[in-house]
Every structure is written in C-alpha cells, then in structure tokens.
Motif scaffolding. Structure first.
Motif, PDB file in Angstrom:
ATOM      1  N   VAL A 162       0.858  -1.183   0.000  1.00 59.18           N
ATOM      2  CA  VAL A 162       0.000   0.000   0.000  1.00 59.18           C
ATOM      3  C   VAL A 162       0.890   1.227   0.000  1.00 59.18           C
ATOM      4  N   CYS A 163       0.602   2.189  -0.875  1.00 58.75           N
ATOM      5  CA  CYS A 163       1.405   3.404  -1.014  1.00 58.75           C
ATOM      6  C   CYS A 163       0.574   4.622  -0.666  1.00 58.75           C
ATOM      7  N   TYR A 164       1.236   5.642  -0.164  1.00 58.74           N
ATOM      8  CA  TYR A 164       0.557   6.895   0.175  1.00 58.74           C
ATOM      9  C   TYR A 164       0.647   7.853  -0.988  1.00 58.74           C
ATOM     10  N   ASP A 165      -0.481   8.485  -1.323  1.00 57.06           N
ATOM     11  CA  ASP A 165      -0.549   9.458  -2.411  1.00 57.06           C
ATOM     12  C   ASP A 165      -0.555  10.854  -1.796  1.00 57.06           C
ATOM     13  N   PRO A 166       0.609  11.574  -1.761  1.00 52.05           N
ATOM     14  CA  PRO A 166       0.659  12.877  -1.094  1.00 52.05           C
ATOM     15  C   PRO A 166      -0.318  13.909  -1.668  1.00 52.05           C
ATOM     16  N   VAL A 169      -3.317   4.148  -1.500  1.00 45.78           N
ATOM     17  CA  VAL A 169      -3.757   3.422  -2.686  1.00 45.78           C
ATOM     18  C   VAL A 169      -3.018   2.088  -2.730  1.00 45.78           C
ATOM     19  N   PRO A 170      -3.651   1.038  -3.246  1.00 47.55           N
ATOM     20  CA  PRO A 170      -2.932  -0.240  -3.388  1.00 47.55           C
ATOM     21  C   PRO A 170      -1.850  -0.121  -4.455  1.00 47.55           C
ATOM     22  N   CYS A 171      -0.686  -0.667  -4.156  1.00 48.46           N
ATOM     23  CA  CYS A 171       0.405  -0.634  -5.131  1.00 48.46           C
ATOM     24  C   CYS A 171       0.896  -2.039  -5.445  1.00 48.46           C
ATOM     25  N   ALA A 182      -4.287  -5.744  -0.760  1.00 46.51           N
ATOM     26  CA  ALA A 182      -3.800  -4.366  -0.779  1.00 46.51           C
ATOM     27  C   ALA A 182      -4.955  -3.384  -0.871  1.00 46.51           C
ATOM     28  N   ALA A 183      -5.951  -3.681  -1.687  1.00 43.72           N
ATOM     29  CA  ALA A 183      -7.114  -2.800  -1.812  1.00 43.72           C
ATOM     30  C   ALA A 183      -7.870  -2.718  -0.496  1.00 43.72           C
TER      31      ALA A 183
END
Length: 260
Positions: free
Chosen positions: A48-52, A58-60, A69-70
């Motif tokens: 899971v990644c952070y969208d600044p 968001v799942p990555c 991940a979702a």
C-alpha cells in the motif's frame, strides 16, 4: 488494519511473513526534497502506497495480493490516524532535510596523505611508490605525482579521474601508485587537490644519500665534532689559567692584590 492483515496472512499454510513501513524522500543537488514516499511493505514488496497530493492510501500491489492491498488501503483511508502519520513524516522530511544536508553532504573534510615505498630486492632497482589518501569528503579528489617539482606525465592534459571508495565513516579514501628508479637527491611528491584545501597537500619522499656520500657526511660530522671539542677545551683552559707574574688586578678581578 495492519493487525487484520497479519491475521489474514498468518492463516494456516501462509508461512512466515514480515510487514513494515518505509518512508523516504529523494533530494535535489541543493538538498531540497524532490518527492515523498510512504509505503507499507509485505516481505519487502510494496503493498500500500501513500498518495501525497490526494492525501490517501492506494494499493500498489498488482499481483497475488492485489485484493488484500485494496482492502488495507480502504481501511487506512477510513480513519485519519495513518494519514496524519504520513503527513507528519512528510513535514519532517521537508523541514529536517536542509539541516541534515548542510551537516553531512555540504561539509568539507580535508584529506591525509602518506607515501609508502615498496623496496626492490636488488639495490638500485625500481621502487613502487604508493600514495595513500584518506579521510576526505566530498569524494572528488585529484592526485598528481611530481618529480623534483615537475609533474610526472603530460602536463597539457587533465589528470584522469580518481576512483575514491567509502571508508565506512562518511569519508573516502584512494591510492595512486608510481614506479620510479630514483637517484640520490631525487624528490618525489604526491600532490593532493581537494575542495577542502586552500592549497594542495604535498607529501614528499626521497631515496636518501648514496652509501659513498653517506660515509663522507658521517666522516665530516665526526671531524667537525672533534674540532668543536678541541676548541671548547682550549677556550676553557684559556679562561681559567692564572694571571702572569707582575699582573695588577683591576677592580672586580677575583685575584686579590699581592697574591701573585
């Protein structure tokens, strides 16, 4: 949410796993942060990644764990705790980076240098000189060899780049070698140029005197020492001898009147 992820992945047959959080920010040449990354990883793979810009997770992972991940991203977005945690690290990256950059990347540490000769098996043969340069930062450094003050090699071409390797303590080291056949009186100099130095650092090495010249210098030293010894004895005896007969002492003389 991460606890639920651990329980789901830790079901019978899932095997060992590791979930951890990593954040970093790549830097520009002036030390400013170019971007920010905050990622939750599973077994070192981004999950899971952070969208600044969107301030959301968001799942990555697009592989076998895409659905997991979702689900994790949805759970993290339902609350504000993880968003606040990511934003706090983002501000820390922005505010702390310039200070760390100034203290680390922009510092100037001057080098040290030493020439170590590898003596030949036979007298009069070639000698391998190794100039060790260490303890400098940044890693860009120029090392030149001089023979009796003249640059060794073509003087109209720039010196080749020196490959510096990390020393493990935030400094760098390198070494440059030169094979020479020295003659008595020769001087070989390792010249180190670095941004931390106002002028090049010079380290000299010479083969010393030839055996014949060394013997002559030793004999001359002995003769000079003997001459100084005889001269000192003569001056001492001259100053301590008694006055001649009929001598009239002057005021302040140690010899009483009429004692001669």
């Amino acid at each position: 949410m991460l606890v639920l992820l651990g329980l789901a992945l830790g079901a019978p047959g899932a095997g060992a796993f590791l979930v951890h959080v990593a954040s970093w920010c790549p830097l520009a040449a002036n030390g400013s942060a170019l971007a920010f990354d905050f990622t939750i990883l599973f077994n070192k793979n981004p999950l899971v990644c952070y969208d600044p810009p969107g301030r959301r997770f968001v799942p990555c992972d697009r592989g076998l764990l895409a659905q997991v991940a979702a689900a994790v991203a949805t759970g993290l977005n339902n609350g504000s705790a993880w968003t606040q945690r990511a934003e706090a690290r983002r501000r820390l990256c922005r505010d702390l980076t310039p200070r760390v950059w100034a203290a680390a990347a922009l510092r100037r540490t001057p080098p040290h240098a030493r020439i170590v000769p590898s003596r030949p098996a036979a007298a009069g043969g070639p000698v391998l000189l190794t100039c060790h340069v260490w303890g400098f930062y940044p890693p860009e450094v120029t090392v030149l060899w001089l023979h009796n003050g003249d640059v060794v090699g073509p003087g109209d071409t720039p010196p080749p780049p020196i490959s510096a390797i990390p020393s493990g303590d935030w400094t760098y080291q390198t070494q440059v070698t030169l094979t020479v056949t020295p003659r008595p009186g020769d001087t070989f100099t390792c010249s180190v140029q670095h941004v931390s130095l106002a002028q090049p650092l010079l380290e000299d090495w010479g083969p010393g005197l030839s055996p014949g010249l060394t013997l002559k210098v030793a004999m001359a030293t002995v003769v000079m020492a003997l001459g100084l010894g005889f001269f000192s004895v003569g001056v001492y005896r001259y100053r301590t001898r008694p006055p001649a007969s009929g001598y009239t002492p002057l005021p302040g003389n140690n010899y009483p009147a009429g004692s001669i």
